[in-house]
Design a protein around this motif. Structure first.
Motif, PDB file in Angstrom:
ATOM      1  N   LYS A 266      -7.663 -19.285   7.075  1.00 42.61           N
ATOM      2  CA  LYS A 266      -8.229 -18.041   6.544  1.00 42.61           C
ATOM      3  C   LYS A 266      -7.295 -16.867   6.815  1.00 42.61           C
ATOM      4  O   LYS A 266      -6.460 -16.906   7.722  1.00 42.61           O
ATOM      5  CB  LYS A 266      -9.608 -17.772   7.137  1.00 42.61           C
ATOM      6  CG  LYS A 266      -9.647 -17.594   8.641  1.00 42.61           C
ATOM      7  CD  LYS A 266     -11.073 -17.319   9.103  1.00 42.61           C
ATOM      8  CE  LYS A 266     -11.127 -17.060  10.612  1.00 42.61           C
ATOM      9  NZ  LYS A 266     -12.507 -16.726  11.057  1.00 42.61           N
ATOM     10  N   PHE A 267      -7.468 -15.843   6.014  1.00 40.36           N
ATOM     11  CA  PHE A 267      -6.619 -14.656   6.100  1.00 40.36           C
ATOM     12  C   PHE A 267      -6.686 -14.054   7.499  1.00 40.36           C
ATOM     13  O   PHE A 267      -7.764 -13.841   8.054  1.00 40.36           O
ATOM     14  CB  PHE A 267      -7.077 -13.626   5.065  1.00 40.36           C
ATOM     15  CG  PHE A 267      -6.310 -12.329   5.099  1.00 40.36           C
ATOM     16  CD1 PHE A 267      -5.108 -12.206   4.429  1.00 40.36           C
ATOM     17  CD2 PHE A 267      -6.795 -11.228   5.796  1.00 40.36           C
ATOM     18  CE1 PHE A 267      -4.399 -11.003   4.446  1.00 40.36           C
ATOM     19  CE2 PHE A 267      -6.097 -10.035   5.824  1.00 40.36           C
ATOM     20  CZ  PHE A 267      -4.896  -9.917   5.152  1.00 40.36           C
ATOM     21  N   PHE A 268      -5.499 -13.763   8.053  1.00 38.13           N
ATOM     22  CA  PHE A 268      -5.437 -13.063   9.326  1.00 38.13           C
ATOM     23  C   PHE A 268      -4.852 -11.662   9.151  1.00 38.13           C
ATOM     24  O   PHE A 268      -5.466 -10.682   9.572  1.00 38.13           O
ATOM     25  CB  PHE A 268      -4.615 -13.839  10.357  1.00 38.13           C
ATOM     26  CG  PHE A 268      -4.542 -13.139  11.689  1.00 38.13           C
ATOM     27  CD1 PHE A 268      -5.646 -13.132  12.534  1.00 38.13           C
ATOM     28  CD2 PHE A 268      -3.399 -12.467  12.087  1.00 38.13           C
ATOM     29  CE1 PHE A 268      -5.602 -12.455  13.758  1.00 38.13           C
ATOM     30  CE2 PHE A 268      -3.336 -11.796  13.297  1.00 38.13           C
ATOM     31  CZ  PHE A 268      -4.451 -11.793  14.141  1.00 38.13           C
ATOM     32  N   ALA A 269      -3.680 -11.546   8.530  1.00 35.89           N
ATOM     33  CA  ALA A 269      -3.064 -10.221   8.433  1.00 35.89           C
ATOM     34  C   ALA A 269      -2.050 -10.166   7.308  1.00 35.89           C
ATOM     35  O   ALA A 269      -1.454 -11.179   6.915  1.00 35.89           O
ATOM     36  CB  ALA A 269      -2.389  -9.851   9.754  1.00 35.89           C
ATOM     37  N   SER A 270      -1.858  -8.967   6.791  1.00 39.09           N
ATOM     38  CA  SER A 270      -0.761  -8.625   5.892  1.00 39.09           C
ATOM     39  C   SER A 270      -0.068  -7.421   6.503  1.00 39.09           C
ATOM     40  O   SER A 270      -0.717  -6.399   6.756  1.00 39.09           O
ATOM     41  CB  SER A 270      -1.296  -8.290   4.493  1.00 39.09           C
ATOM     42  OG  SER A 270      -0.274  -7.778   3.664  1.00 39.09           O
ATOM     43  N   VAL A 271       1.228  -7.530   6.766  1.00 36.40           N
ATOM     44  CA  VAL A 271       1.931  -6.447   7.459  1.00 36.40           C
ATOM     45  C   VAL A 271       3.195  -6.079   6.702  1.00 36.40           C
ATOM     46  O   VAL A 271       3.874  -6.936   6.142  1.00 36.40           O
ATOM     47  CB  VAL A 271       2.287  -6.835   8.911  1.00 36.40           C
ATOM     48  CG1 VAL A 271       1.030  -7.089   9.730  1.00 36.40           C
ATOM     49  CG2 VAL A 271       3.189  -8.065   8.958  1.00 36.40           C
ATOM     50  N   ASP A 272       3.485  -4.797   6.649  1.00 32.65           N
ATOM     51  CA  ASP A 272       4.789  -4.330   6.196  1.00 32.65           C
ATOM     52  C   ASP A 272       5.018  -2.938   6.746  1.00 32.65           C
ATOM     53  O   ASP A 272       4.200  -2.397   7.495  1.00 32.65           O
ATOM     54  CB  ASP A 272       4.947  -4.399   4.673  1.00 32.65           C
ATOM     55  CG  ASP A 272       4.034  -3.457   3.907  1.00 32.65           C
ATOM     56  OD1 ASP A 272       3.648  -2.410   4.453  1.00 32.65           O
ATOM     57  OD2 ASP A 272       3.724  -3.757   2.738  1.00 32.65           O
ATOM     58  N   ASP A 273       6.163  -2.344   6.377  1.00 32.25           N
ATOM     59  CA  ASP A 273       6.547  -1.061   6.958  1.00 32.25           C
ATOM     60  C   ASP A 273       5.611   0.062   6.561  1.00 32.25           C
ATOM     61  O   ASP A 273       5.470   1.045   7.287  1.00 32.25           O
ATOM     62  CB  ASP A 273       7.980  -0.690   6.534  1.00 32.25           C
ATOM     63  CG  ASP A 273       8.992  -1.689   7.037  1.00 32.25           C
ATOM     64  OD1 ASP A 273       8.897  -2.074   8.212  1.00 32.25           O
ATOM     65  OD2 ASP A 273       9.861  -2.102   6.251  1.00 32.25           O
ATOM     66  N   TRP A 274       5.000  -0.068   5.400  1.00 35.58           N
ATOM     67  CA  TRP A 274       4.173   1.024   4.900  1.00 35.58           C
ATOM     68  C   TRP A 274       2.725   0.884   5.328  1.00 35.58           C
ATOM     69  O   TRP A 274       2.112   1.829   5.795  1.00 35.58           O
ATOM     70  CB  TRP A 274       4.261   1.105   3.380  1.00 35.58           C
ATOM     71  CG  TRP A 274       3.598   2.315   2.826  1.00 35.58           C
ATOM     72  CD1 TRP A 274       4.110   3.567   2.739  1.00 35.58           C
ATOM     73  CD2 TRP A 274       2.268   2.390   2.304  1.00 35.58           C
ATOM     74  NE1 TRP A 274       3.195   4.417   2.184  1.00 35.58           N
ATOM     75  CE2 TRP A 274       2.052   3.729   1.904  1.00 35.58           C
ATOM     76  CE3 TRP A 274       1.253   1.466   2.127  1.00 35.58           C
ATOM     77  CZ2 TRP A 274       0.855   4.152   1.337  1.00 35.58           C
ATOM     78  CZ3 TRP A 274       0.055   1.880   1.571  1.00 35.58           C
ATOM     79  CH2 TRP A 274      -0.117   3.225   1.185  1.00 35.58           C
ATOM     80  N   ALA A 275       2.161  -0.295   5.166  1.00 40.10           N
ATOM     81  CA  ALA A 275       0.740  -0.467   5.440  1.00 40.10           C
ATOM     82  C   ALA A 275       0.464  -1.882   5.920  1.00 40.10           C
ATOM     83  O   ALA A 275       1.141  -2.829   5.527  1.00 40.10           O
ATOM     84  CB  ALA A 275      -0.088  -0.171   4.195  1.00 40.10           C
TER      85      ALA A 275
END
Length: 689
Positions: free
Chosen positions: A216-225
């Motif tokens: 299952k979805f845990f995280a989406s990460v990048d420099d902006w959001a």
């Protein structure tokens, strides 16, 4: 689903941040309250923009077995607020879905999807259709929650790593690596995955895959959001570091594959050269490039014989036009922009707000040949804290903070300051003073409670966006740090009298101060000239070449006028903006070509819109090459095809001085002496060459 979040980032051009030494970021913008009816048992996620809390995602299973997802964030008064309800089949694939609420620009969302008897049907504000399906298929909701990415990944993994997308396309998912993370006393093992088929390049995300059959979805990460479970916010940094290693490895592989470094040089033969100094064509010329400089420019009749294989690589440019590399004067560089820009002949961009850490690192990777990209000219953003602050870490409340921010940008090698919409008016003079003391240009939005007239008198060197020029004549519209700066110009520009004393006086002021204008017309064409469900005129010629999910995203860029107004008022206002552009040109003012939009393709459209506004094609090309270099004091090395200058060139099949749209027919691009073939770059991006 998650694509809504990504398209907000890409198409609204909201990237903006700066490393702020070791200090904590200023006070965050208020987070919208979570609805009271969300159960306490829901899994809660934080939406973080530039290290500041900005919203939430909540996921829970109702008593009837349906899966519920709530998603919202606040960005200067904008931002989506949606609730998705999904019914899953025994394998975890949605067979029914409804999404209700509002989208990023606060338009109503009412989206439905279902599968019954092998027939999939869908309807949303942009699309309606159905199709028979014979195997597994996953509906890609236009307005769904980021958590749906977990469902998509699980469905693809259970189907051999790929699954058909509905209404169209296919996604491939693979596990790339894993990581042990912790937050306080909590520990977790998560996996990094990529999905190919949702964007120009792989989409990276993290799954909690401790249950291999039900990740299952845990995280989406990048420099902006980033979107990450509440209580795990501190884990975003190690997640991003691990993810960046994978992304940078891929970038290095592409650079090695697609960048052609020719030690014996490059020779363009029989080229029609666009002379950016005179804005004319020099016919039948040879241009020799050695290493990263233009060695010579001579008539083809003087070409000396050379032995094939021993001399420079020869490129026959007969009946083609060789231009200096194009400039995009309003960019926010992201992961795909290097390939998109170079494929379009854009070799230099001015970045007008980004994360300093990531931007400087990207710039260095490009210089080291580890990533494909343009030259990047650095401009740093400054805003003020509050409910409508821009997505940046550089938020100033006092004169001391404002001057320190400028000094920090100077220290980091920036050449320009961009003042944003929530800066206190009383701080604007100090920012301008400190910037000019440091030899930096000053430009920007017009802060709330101010007018363009005031900013020019205070010392702005240029103004971003034509909407702020329009708003100068409607000073009663004061809350221009909100969505009003987009909606109100669309309502009032149509009635602007360009012959009025107020307009003529303002033009005289711009002339007296030699103020440059970064109009970003293509952004407003997208918003004003299309309705939801339509593709903007600027993309119609290329839409069918784009990946399916990118093409679908274009259907949501248009804005609908408020009820009670002329339904064509936005279109009439955009027409007046083009008229204003022509007037500004005829008044001798410097028109820049910047996009604040999708890389590459949008610059082509910006040039076409300039011509529609009445600027001759040759002058438009001059603005996008030599004049841009002059504005940034870089014309000693760039902007024209001249012996001794850096080798940034683009070869197009046709003559854009006669038909500006020929600029889209890029065949070869050279940046810093390295040769690229647009067909190869586009193919790598999933774009039909």
């Amino acid at each position: 689903m998650h694509k809504q979040f990504r398209s907000v980032i890409l198409l609204s051009c909201l990237f903006a941040s700066v490393l702020w030494s070791q200090s904590a970021p200023p006070s965050a913008s208020p987070v919208p309250p979570l609805p009271a009816d969300i159960p306490a048992s829901a899994e809660h996620f934080s939406v973080i923009i530039m290290n500041n809390p900005a919203g939430q995602q909540a996921v829970w299973t109702a008593s009837d077995g349906t899966l519920h997802m709530f998603f919202q964030f606040n960005d200067r008064g904008r931002g989506p607020k949606t609730t998705s309800i999904l019914k899953l089949d025994p394998t975890g694939i949605p067979i029914e879905e409804t999404v209700k609420g509002n989208d990023y620009l606060k338009s109503p969302v009412d989206e439905i999807f279902s599968i019954a008897s092998g027939k999939a049907s869908w309807k949303n504000t942009a699309e309606q259709g159905s199709k028979q399906i014979s195997g597994p298929g996953f509906y890609s909701a236009l307005n769904g929650s980021p958590a749906e990415l977990g469902l998509l990944a699980a469905a693809a993994l259970h189907n051999g790593g790929k699954i058909a997308l509905l209404p169209e396309g296919e996604v491939r998912v693979q596990r790339l690596s894993d990581l042990d993370i912790e937050s306080g006393s909590q520990k977790k093992h998560v996996g990094l995955y990529s999905a190919t088929g949702l964007d120009f390049s792989p989409t990276y995300f993290w799954l909690d895959d401790s249950d291999k059959d039900h990740p299952k979805f845990f995280a989406s990460v990048d420099d902006w959001a980033s979107i990450i479970p509440e209580g795990w916010e501190s884990a975003a940094k190690p997640l991003m570091a691990a993810q960046d290693k994978v992304k940078q490895s891929r970038s290095a592989e592409l650079a090695n594959k697609l960048a052609n470094r020719l030690p014996n040089g490059i020779l363009f033969t029989h080229a029609n050269i666009f002379d950016a100094v005179t804005a004319t064509i020099l016919r039948d010329q040879d241009v020799l490039i050695y290493r990263n400089r233009i060695e010579s420019v001579t008539p083809s009749a003087l070409l000396k014989e050379f032995t094939p294989g021993a001399g420079p690589a020869a490129i026959d440019a007969t009946n083609k036009t060789l231009l200096p590399g194009l400039w995009d004067m309003h960019a926010h560089v992201g992961d795909n922009d290097g390939l998109l820009n170079l494929a379009a002949g854009v070799t230099t961009v001015r970045d007008l707000a980004n994360d300093t850490d990531s931007l400087l690192a990207r710039r260095q990777r490009i210089a080291d040949g580890k990533e494909i990209g343009t030259r990047i000219v650095l401009a740093g953003i400054i805003d003020g804290p509050g409910p409508y602050q821009g997505p940046t870490k550089v938020l100033v409340s006092t004169e001391a903070e404002a001057r320190a921010a400028v000094d920090n940008y100077k220290r980091l090698g920036y050449v320009q300051i961009k003042i944003y919409s929530s800066v206190k008016p009383e701080l604007v003079p100090a920012i301008i003073d400190e910037a000019h003391k440091n030899g930096l240009r000053v430009s920007g939005h017009i802060p709330a409670e101010m007018t363009a007239d005031q900013c020019v008198r205070l010392g702005y060197d240029e103004i971003q966006h034509i909407n702020f020029l329009v708003l100068n004549f409607f000073p009663e519209i004061k809350n221009t740090n909100t969505i009003a700066r987009l909606t109100k110009p669309g309502e009032v520009a149509a009635g602007l009298d360009l012959t009025s004393p107020q307009v003529q006086s303002f033009i005289k002021l711009l002339q007296d101060h030699h103020t440059k204008l970064d109009l970003t017309l293509s952004v407003f064409e997208d918003q004003y000239m299309a309705r939801v469900g339509e593709i903007s005129p600027g993309y119609k010629s290329v839409a069918n070449r784009l990946p399916a999910q990118i093409r679908r995203g274009l259907l949501t860029a248009g804005m609908t006028p408020p009820a009670g107004l002329d339904p064509d008022i936005y279109k009439k206002s955009f027409a007046k903006m083009l008229d204003l552009t022509g007037l500004l040109y005829r008044s001798g003012l410097g028109i820049e070509d910047g996009t604040d939009n999708m890389a590459g393709f949008s610059l082509h459209r910006e040039l076409e819109l300039d011509v529609q506004a009445g600027i001759p094609p040759a002058v438009v090309l001059q603005n996008a090459t030599l004049n841009a270099a002059k504005i940034m004091s870089m014309d000693k090395d760039l902007g024209s095809i001249t012996a001794g200058k850096l080798a940034d060139l683009t070869l197009v099949d046709g003559d854009p001085t006669k038909n500006i749209s020929d600029i889209r027919k890029t065949t070869v691009v050279v940046k810093d002496g390295v040769l690229y073939y647009p067909k190869e770059l586009y193919t790598e991006l999933g774009v039909v060459p």
